[in-house]
Write a protein that holds these residues in place. Sequence first.
Motif, PDB file in Angstrom:
ATOM      1  N   ILE A 126       0.823  -1.214   0.000  1.00 45.80           N
ATOM      2  CA  ILE A 126       0.000   0.000   0.000  1.00 45.80           C
ATOM      3  C   ILE A 126       0.855   1.262   0.000  1.00 45.80           C
ATOM      4  O   ILE A 126       1.833   1.374   0.747  1.00 45.80           O
ATOM      5  CB  ILE A 126      -0.939  -0.005   1.218  1.00 45.80           C
ATOM      6  CG1 ILE A 126      -1.982  -1.114   1.083  1.00 45.80           C
ATOM      7  CG2 ILE A 126      -1.636   1.354   1.368  1.00 45.80           C
ATOM      8  CD1 ILE A 126      -2.841  -1.298   2.316  1.00 45.80           C
ATOM      9  N   ILE A 127       0.459   2.205  -0.863  1.00 44.96           N
ATOM     10  CA  ILE A 127       0.970   3.572  -0.809  1.00 44.96           C
ATOM     11  C   ILE A 127      -0.220   4.522  -0.872  1.00 44.96           C
ATOM     12  O   ILE A 127      -1.340   4.121  -1.202  1.00 44.96           O
ATOM     13  CB  ILE A 127       1.961   3.885  -1.950  1.00 44.96           C
ATOM     14  CG1 ILE A 127       1.322   3.652  -3.327  1.00 44.96           C
ATOM     15  CG2 ILE A 127       3.235   3.078  -1.789  1.00 44.96           C
ATOM     16  CD1 ILE A 127       2.193   4.100  -4.493  1.00 44.96           C
ATOM     17  N   GLY A 128       0.023   5.783  -0.561  1.00 42.68           N
ATOM     18  CA  GLY A 128      -1.042   6.770  -0.563  1.00 42.68           C
ATOM     19  C   GLY A 128      -1.028   7.644  -1.795  1.00 42.68           C
ATOM     20  O   GLY A 128      -0.209   7.475  -2.705  1.00 42.68           O
ATOM     21  N   PRO A 129      -1.936   8.618  -1.854  1.00 41.10           N
ATOM     22  CA  PRO A 129      -1.992   9.535  -2.988  1.00 41.10           C
ATOM     23  C   PRO A 129      -0.711  10.346  -3.093  1.00 41.10           C
ATOM     24  O   PRO A 129      -0.139  10.768  -2.087  1.00 41.10           O
ATOM     25  CB  PRO A 129      -3.201  10.417  -2.667  1.00 41.10           C
ATOM     26  CG  PRO A 129      -3.370  10.314  -1.185  1.00 41.10           C
ATOM     27  CD  PRO A 129      -2.932   8.940  -0.824  1.00 41.10           C
ATOM     28  N   GLY A 130      -0.249  10.537  -4.324  1.00 39.21           N
ATOM     29  CA  GLY A 130       0.954  11.323  -4.535  1.00 39.21           C
ATOM     30  C   GLY A 130       2.248  10.564  -4.363  1.00 39.21           C
ATOM     31  O   GLY A 130       3.315  11.069  -4.729  1.00 39.21           O
ATOM     32  N   GLU A 131       2.172   9.359  -3.818  1.00 38.08           N
ATOM     33  CA  GLU A 131       3.386   8.553  -3.671  1.00 38.08           C
ATOM     34  C   GLU A 131       3.702   7.850  -4.988  1.00 38.08           C
ATOM     35  O   GLU A 131       2.852   7.685  -5.863  1.00 38.08           O
ATOM     36  CB  GLU A 131       3.225   7.546  -2.542  1.00 38.08           C
ATOM     37  CG  GLU A 131       3.105   8.197  -1.173  1.00 38.08           C
ATOM     38  CD  GLU A 131       3.195   7.182  -0.048  1.00 38.08           C
ATOM     39  OE1 GLU A 131       4.314   6.713   0.250  1.00 38.08           O
ATOM     40  OE2 GLU A 131       2.128   6.839   0.517  1.00 38.08           O
ATOM     41  N   GLU A 132       4.944   7.412  -5.118  1.00 35.58           N
ATOM     42  CA  GLU A 132       5.418   6.882  -6.390  1.00 35.58           C
ATOM     43  C   GLU A 132       5.258   5.372  -6.485  1.00 35.58           C
ATOM     44  O   GLU A 132       5.573   4.644  -5.539  1.00 35.58           O
ATOM     45  CB  GLU A 132       6.880   7.274  -6.593  1.00 35.58           C
ATOM     46  CG  GLU A 132       7.065   8.787  -6.766  1.00 35.58           C
ATOM     47  CD  GLU A 132       8.509   9.222  -6.714  1.00 35.58           C
ATOM     48  OE1 GLU A 132       9.309   8.528  -6.040  1.00 35.58           O
ATOM     49  OE2 GLU A 132       8.845  10.249  -7.342  1.00 35.58           O
ATOM     50  N   ASP A 174       6.305  -4.064  -3.320  1.00 35.55           N
ATOM     51  CA  ASP A 174       6.069  -2.796  -2.646  1.00 35.55           C
ATOM     52  C   ASP A 174       5.568  -1.764  -3.655  1.00 35.55           C
ATOM     53  O   ASP A 174       6.026  -1.729  -4.805  1.00 35.55           O
ATOM     54  CB  ASP A 174       7.348  -2.282  -1.994  1.00 35.55           C
ATOM     55  CG  ASP A 174       7.814  -3.141  -0.821  1.00 35.55           C
ATOM     56  OD1 ASP A 174       7.042  -4.000  -0.373  1.00 35.55           O
ATOM     57  OD2 ASP A 174       8.964  -2.938  -0.362  1.00 35.55           O
ATOM     58  N   THR A 175       4.643  -0.937  -3.222  1.00 39.77           N
ATOM     59  CA  THR A 175       3.997   0.154  -3.980  1.00 39.77           C
ATOM     60  C   THR A 175       2.954  -0.333  -4.983  1.00 39.77           C
ATOM     61  O   THR A 175       2.430   0.465  -5.758  1.00 39.77           O
ATOM     62  CB  THR A 175       4.997   1.075  -4.725  1.00 39.77           C
ATOM     63  OG1 THR A 175       5.490   0.424  -5.915  1.00 39.77           O
ATOM     64  CG2 THR A 175       6.163   1.470  -3.837  1.00 39.77           C
ATOM     65  N   PHE A 176       2.605  -1.615  -4.956  1.00 41.45           N
ATOM     66  CA  PHE A 176       1.661  -2.164  -5.940  1.00 41.45           C
ATOM     67  C   PHE A 176       0.196  -2.015  -5.542  1.00 41.45           C
ATOM     68  O   PHE A 176      -0.675  -2.594  -6.177  1.00 41.45           O
ATOM     69  CB  PHE A 176       1.981  -3.636  -6.221  1.00 41.45           C
ATOM     70  CG  PHE A 176       2.987  -3.864  -7.317  1.00 41.45           C
ATOM     71  CD1 PHE A 176       3.904  -2.888  -7.654  1.00 41.45           C
ATOM     72  CD2 PHE A 176       3.006  -5.051  -8.031  1.00 41.45           C
ATOM     73  CE1 PHE A 176       4.842  -3.089  -8.662  1.00 41.45           C
ATOM     74  CE2 PHE A 176       3.930  -5.270  -9.058  1.00 41.45           C
ATOM     75  CZ  PHE A 176       4.845  -4.293  -9.375  1.00 41.45           C
ATOM     76  N   LEU A 177      -0.095  -1.173  -4.526  1.00 43.48           N
ATOM     77  CA  LEU A 177      -1.501  -0.920  -4.197  1.00 43.48           C
ATOM     78  C   LEU A 177      -1.701   0.512  -3.712  1.00 43.48           C
ATOM     79  O   LEU A 177      -1.858   0.769  -2.520  1.00 43.48           O
ATOM     80  CB  LEU A 177      -2.013  -1.910  -3.144  1.00 43.48           C
ATOM     81  CG  LEU A 177      -3.529  -1.818  -2.897  1.00 43.48           C
ATOM     82  CD1 LEU A 177      -4.328  -2.107  -4.153  1.00 43.48           C
ATOM     83  CD2 LEU A 177      -3.958  -2.748  -1.770  1.00 43.48           C
ATOM     84  N   PRO A 178      -1.723   1.476  -4.618  1.00 47.29           N
ATOM     85  CA  PRO A 178      -2.154   2.816  -4.222  1.00 47.29           C
ATOM     86  C   PRO A 178      -3.603   2.789  -3.729  1.00 47.29           C
ATOM     87  O   PRO A 178      -4.467   2.162  -4.345  1.00 47.29           O
ATOM     88  CB  PRO A 178      -2.027   3.618  -5.524  1.00 47.29           C
ATOM     89  CG  PRO A 178      -1.006   2.880  -6.336  1.00 47.29           C
ATOM     90  CD  PRO A 178      -1.261   1.430  -6.019  1.00 47.29           C
TER      91      PRO A 178
END
Length: 256
Positions: free
Chosen positions: A90-96, A158-162
Motif C-alpha cells: 500500500i501507498i497513498g496519494p501522490g506517492e510513487e 512494494d507500492t503495488f496498491l495505491p
Amino acid sequence: MGTFLRFKVSEDQIYQGILEDDRVFPIEGDIYTRWTIGKQGLPLDAIKILAPCVPSKVICVGTNYRSVLAAKGQAVPPEPVIFLKPPSAIIGPGEEIIYPGGVEKLGYEVELAVVIKDKVKAIRAEEALNHVLGTIANDITAKDFMTGGPWTKAKSYDTFLPLGPWIVSGLDPDNLHIMMRVNGKITQDASTSDMVFKVTDIIAYVSNIMTLMPGDVIITGTPPGAGLLQPDDIIEASIEGIGTLTNKVILQKQEI
C-alpha cells in the motif's frame, strides 16, 4: 455522508481527520468506532495525505465485470475468485509506484475498494453496507508473472496498491462511475453496475471465509481498458462520490 482521511503534519505526527470544505479537521477517537471533530481545521496544502487505512489484510476479487468476461469469452464464475495482496504493497496519494527491475509488463487496474469498519464474521448480504466505507484502489501487477498461478509474486511488490485519497461513507456501490486516466488520456470508463458480484455479495462471501477487521480492505475488480504503464507515467484513478487517486510511476533505482 462523511469523508475521512489519514494525514501527517510532520514525520512523527499522524492523525485521522474529516474533510469539510477543503479543510481537514483532526478527530479525537477512531473513525471506525466513536470520534469527535477537533475545532481547528487545516488547509489541504498544509498536510501530507496518507493511505486512508492500515489494514490487517487486503482481499482482491478477480475478473468481476461482465464486459471483461464477455471480451475474454469466459463464463460467469459460480462464486467470486479471491486472492490476497500484502498490506506492505500500500501507498497513498501522490506517492510513487516503483517499476521493478526485471519486470517488462507493469499493469494497472482502477477498482472500487471497500474498507471494513467493524469486526464482522459471516455477515448477511442485506446487512453488509452497515459495516463498510469506500475508497479507490489501483491494483498494480507485474504481468510477466501472471501465467499460471498463484499470482502472489505478480501482485505483491512494494507500492503495488495505491489507495485513497480518502474514505467515504454513505455510497451506493452498485452504480458508481469509475474511470482511469493515464497521462490525461481516459483508458477505463465504466460503471460499477457492470459488476458480476455486487459489493454486498462479496462482503458476505468473504466474511464467511475469514473474519474481517476494522480497516481491512476488499478491492472489487476492474472494468475494461486496463493496460500497461511506463516510467514517468501519471495515473489518475477516479470514482464518483469519492474523488481521484493520483500517482506517478518511477523506475526502480539500481543499487551500485
